[in-house]
Design a protein around this motif. Structure first.
Motif, PDB file in Angstrom:
ATOM      1  N   GLY A  27       0.778  -1.233   0.000  1.00 54.73           N
ATOM      2  CA  GLY A  27       0.000   0.000   0.000  1.00 54.73           C
ATOM      3  C   GLY A  27       0.809   1.282   0.000  1.00 54.73           C
ATOM      4  O   GLY A  27       0.255   2.361   0.047  1.00 54.73           O
ATOM      5  N   ASP A  28       2.151   1.197  -0.060  1.00 46.68           N
ATOM      6  CA  ASP A  28       2.978   2.400  -0.045  1.00 46.68           C
ATOM      7  C   ASP A  28       4.090   2.249  -1.079  1.00 46.68           C
ATOM      8  O   ASP A  28       5.017   1.453  -0.888  1.00 46.68           O
ATOM      9  N   VAL A  29       4.012   3.003  -2.161  1.00 53.50           N
ATOM     10  CA  VAL A  29       5.000   2.901  -3.231  1.00 53.50           C
ATOM     11  C   VAL A  29       6.247   3.743  -2.960  1.00 53.50           C
ATOM     12  O   VAL A  29       7.131   3.803  -3.800  1.00 53.50           O
ATOM     13  N   ASN A  30       6.320   4.350  -1.791  1.00 52.56           N
ATOM     14  CA  ASN A  30       7.464   5.182  -1.424  1.00 52.56           C
ATOM     15  C   ASN A  30       8.348   4.550  -0.360  1.00 52.56           C
ATOM     16  O   ASN A  30       9.306   5.176   0.091  1.00 52.56           O
ATOM     17  N   ARG A  31       8.020   3.331   0.059  1.00 48.68           N
ATOM     18  CA  ARG A  31       8.753   2.692   1.156  1.00 48.68           C
ATOM     19  C   ARG A  31       9.017   1.224   0.852  1.00 48.68           C
ATOM     20  O   ARG A  31       8.325   0.603   0.059  1.00 48.68           O
ATOM     21  N   ILE A  32      10.007   0.699   1.547  1.00 44.59           N
ATOM     22  CA  ILE A  32      10.349  -0.716   1.496  1.00 44.59           C
ATOM     23  C   ILE A  32       9.842  -1.364   2.781  1.00 44.59           C
ATOM     24  O   ILE A  32       9.875  -0.758   3.851  1.00 44.59           O
ATOM     25  N   ASP A  33       9.374  -2.603   2.675  1.00 44.43           N
ATOM     26  CA  ASP A  33       8.934  -3.377   3.840  1.00 44.43           C
ATOM     27  C   ASP A  33      10.192  -3.837   4.586  1.00 44.43           C
ATOM     28  O   ASP A  33      10.823  -4.824   4.220  1.00 44.43           O
ATOM     29  N   GLU A  34      10.566  -3.093   5.616  1.00 41.42           N
ATOM     30  CA  GLU A  34      11.828  -3.332   6.319  1.00 41.42           C
ATOM     31  C   GLU A  34      11.946  -4.732   6.927  1.00 41.42           C
ATOM     32  O   GLU A  34      12.994  -5.361   6.788  1.00 41.42           O
ATOM     33  N   PRO A  35      10.911  -5.258   7.621  1.00 40.36           N
ATOM     34  CA  PRO A  35      11.073  -6.608   8.187  1.00 40.36           C
ATOM     35  C   PRO A  35      11.334  -7.688   7.123  1.00 40.36           C
ATOM     36  O   PRO A  35      12.185  -8.560   7.323  1.00 40.36           O
ATOM     37  N   ARG A  36      10.648  -7.614   5.982  1.00 40.94           N
ATOM     38  CA  ARG A  36      10.890  -8.595   4.916  1.00 40.94           C
ATOM     39  C   ARG A  36      12.289  -8.435   4.331  1.00 40.94           C
ATOM     40  O   ARG A  36      12.977  -9.422   4.070  1.00 40.94           O
ATOM     41  N   SER A  49      18.405   3.989   6.380  1.00 36.81           N
ATOM     42  CA  SER A  49      17.744   5.064   5.654  1.00 36.81           C
ATOM     43  C   SER A  49      17.087   4.492   4.409  1.00 36.81           C
ATOM     44  O   SER A  49      17.597   3.538   3.822  1.00 36.81           O
ATOM     45  N   GLN A  50      15.966   5.077   4.019  1.00 37.55           N
ATOM     46  CA  GLN A  50      15.347   4.747   2.737  1.00 37.55           C
ATOM     47  C   GLN A  50      14.726   6.002   2.157  1.00 37.55           C
ATOM     48  O   GLN A  50      14.039   6.738   2.851  1.00 37.55           O
ATOM     49  N   THR A  51      15.025   6.239   0.879  1.00 36.21           N
ATOM     50  CA  THR A  51      14.568   7.436   0.197  1.00 36.21           C
ATOM     51  C   THR A  51      14.016   7.046  -1.165  1.00 36.21           C
ATOM     52  O   THR A  51      14.731   6.435  -1.965  1.00 36.21           O
ATOM     53  N   PRO A  52      12.761   7.405  -1.452  1.00 35.48           N
ATOM     54  CA  PRO A  52      12.215   7.062  -2.766  1.00 35.48           C
ATOM     55  C   PRO A  52      12.818   7.931  -3.863  1.00 35.48           C
ATOM     56  O   PRO A  52      13.164   9.090  -3.637  1.00 35.48           O
ATOM     57  N   GLN A  53      12.935   7.349  -5.049  1.00 36.24           N
ATOM     58  CA  GLN A  53      13.423   8.123  -6.191  1.00 36.24           C
ATOM     59  C   GLN A  53      12.437   9.233  -6.522  1.00 36.24           C
ATOM     60  O   GLN A  53      12.824  10.360  -6.784  1.00 36.24           O
ATOM     61  N   HIS A  54      11.139   8.896  -6.504  1.00 34.67           N
ATOM     62  CA  HIS A  54      10.072   9.868  -6.754  1.00 34.67           C
ATOM     63  C   HIS A  54       9.064   9.737  -5.625  1.00 34.67           C
ATOM     64  O   HIS A  54       8.725   8.629  -5.226  1.00 34.67           O
ATOM     65  N   ARG A  55       8.578  10.844  -5.122  1.00 30.71           N
ATOM     66  CA  ARG A  55       7.525  10.812  -4.108  1.00 30.71           C
ATOM     67  C   ARG A  55       6.209  10.721  -4.881  1.00 30.71           C
ATOM     68  O   ARG A  55       5.813  11.632  -5.577  1.00 30.71           O
ATOM     69  N   LEU A  56       5.541   9.558  -4.776  1.00 29.30           N
ATOM     70  CA  LEU A  56       4.330   9.281  -5.549  1.00 29.30           C
ATOM     71  C   LEU A  56       3.126   9.108  -4.644  1.00 29.30           C
ATOM     72  O   LEU A  56       3.255   8.667  -3.496  1.00 29.30           O
ATOM     73  N   ALA A  57       1.961   9.382  -5.199  1.00 28.88           N
ATOM     74  CA  ALA A  57       0.711   9.083  -4.488  1.00 28.88           C
ATOM     75  C   ALA A  57       0.495   7.577  -4.547  1.00 28.88           C
ATOM     76  O   ALA A  57       0.775   6.930  -5.561  1.00 28.88           O
ATOM     77  N   ASN A  58       0.026   7.009  -3.460  1.00 30.10           N
ATOM     78  CA  ASN A  58      -0.205   5.565  -3.403  1.00 30.10           C
ATOM     79  C   ASN A  58      -1.445   5.196  -4.225  1.00 30.10           C
ATOM     80  O   ASN A  58      -2.442   5.910  -4.193  1.00 30.10           O
ATOM     81  N   PRO A  59      -1.368   4.076  -4.954  1.00 29.72           N
ATOM     82  CA  PRO A  59      -2.512   3.664  -5.756  1.00 29.72           C
ATOM     83  C   PRO A  59      -3.671   3.230  -4.870  1.00 29.72           C
ATOM     84  O   PRO A  59      -3.476   2.739  -3.765  1.00 29.72           O
ATOM     85  N   ARG A  60      -4.862   3.418  -5.385  1.00 29.61           N
ATOM     86  CA  ARG A  60      -6.047   2.965  -4.648  1.00 29.61           C
ATOM     87  C   ARG A  60      -6.216   1.480  -4.828  1.00 29.61           C
ATOM     88  O   ARG A  60      -5.973   0.955  -5.903  1.00 29.61           O
ATOM     89  N   SER A  61      -6.654   0.815  -3.796  1.00 29.71           N
ATOM     90  CA  SER A  61      -6.829  -0.636  -3.850  1.00 29.71           C
ATOM     91  C   SER A  61      -7.973  -1.029  -4.732  1.00 29.71           C
ATOM     92  O   SER A  61      -8.990  -0.447  -4.813  1.00 29.71           O
TER      93      SER A  61
END
Length: 136
Positions: A90-99, A124-136
């Motif tokens: 649900g978040d295209v700007n972040r990585i799932d850290e535990p996985r 640290s984690q930084t997205p290349q582009h800050r994007l709006a998350n897609p709707r489910s």
């Protein structure tokens, strides 16, 4: 007369204070250079997130030898992320850290040996582009 004595005392204390403090305990680690990991949403590549990792090592580990293996750790991370992207649900700007950390622990054990790497931390984690998350 009193002022030069105060300045001299302050100078002496400023040099003595760091020496009196206990040295901070620094553990052994290997920092992984930043890696751009893909983020996939709805079956499409939508972004990259640049991730900095730190591998915390066991006290008896040879940190210098393992720092020489940093390219192997980075390569294993990139290969793993392209097999199964680590994008957070649900978040295209972040990585799932535990996985990501769990996968990197498996890869690190294969590269360095079992029990050598104690933990993996995303510093640290930084997205290349800050994007709006897609709707489910």
């Amino acid at each position: 007369m009193l002022r030069p004595a105060l300045i001299a005392a302050a100078l002496l204390l400023s040099f003595a204070a760091p020496a009196a403090a206990a040295p901070a305990q620094v553990g052994q680690y290997v920092d992984i250079l930043p890696v751009g990991l893909p983020v996939v949403a709805q079956g499409r590549l939508v972004n990259y997130v640049f991730v900095y990792l730190r591998l915390n090592l066991a006290p008896a580990a040879d940190a210098l030898r393992l720092r020489d293996k940093e390219p192997y750790f980075r390569d294993a991370l990139v290969r793993s992320a392209h097999r199964t992207p680590f994008g957070a649900p649900g978040d295209v700007n972040r990585i799932d850290e535990p996985r990501l950390c769990a996968a990197m622990m498996r890869e690190a054990a294969a590269i360095a040996g079992p029990g050598v790497v104690r933990s993996v931390v995303v510093t640290s984690q930084t997205p290349q582009h800050r994007l709006a998350n897609p709707r489910s």
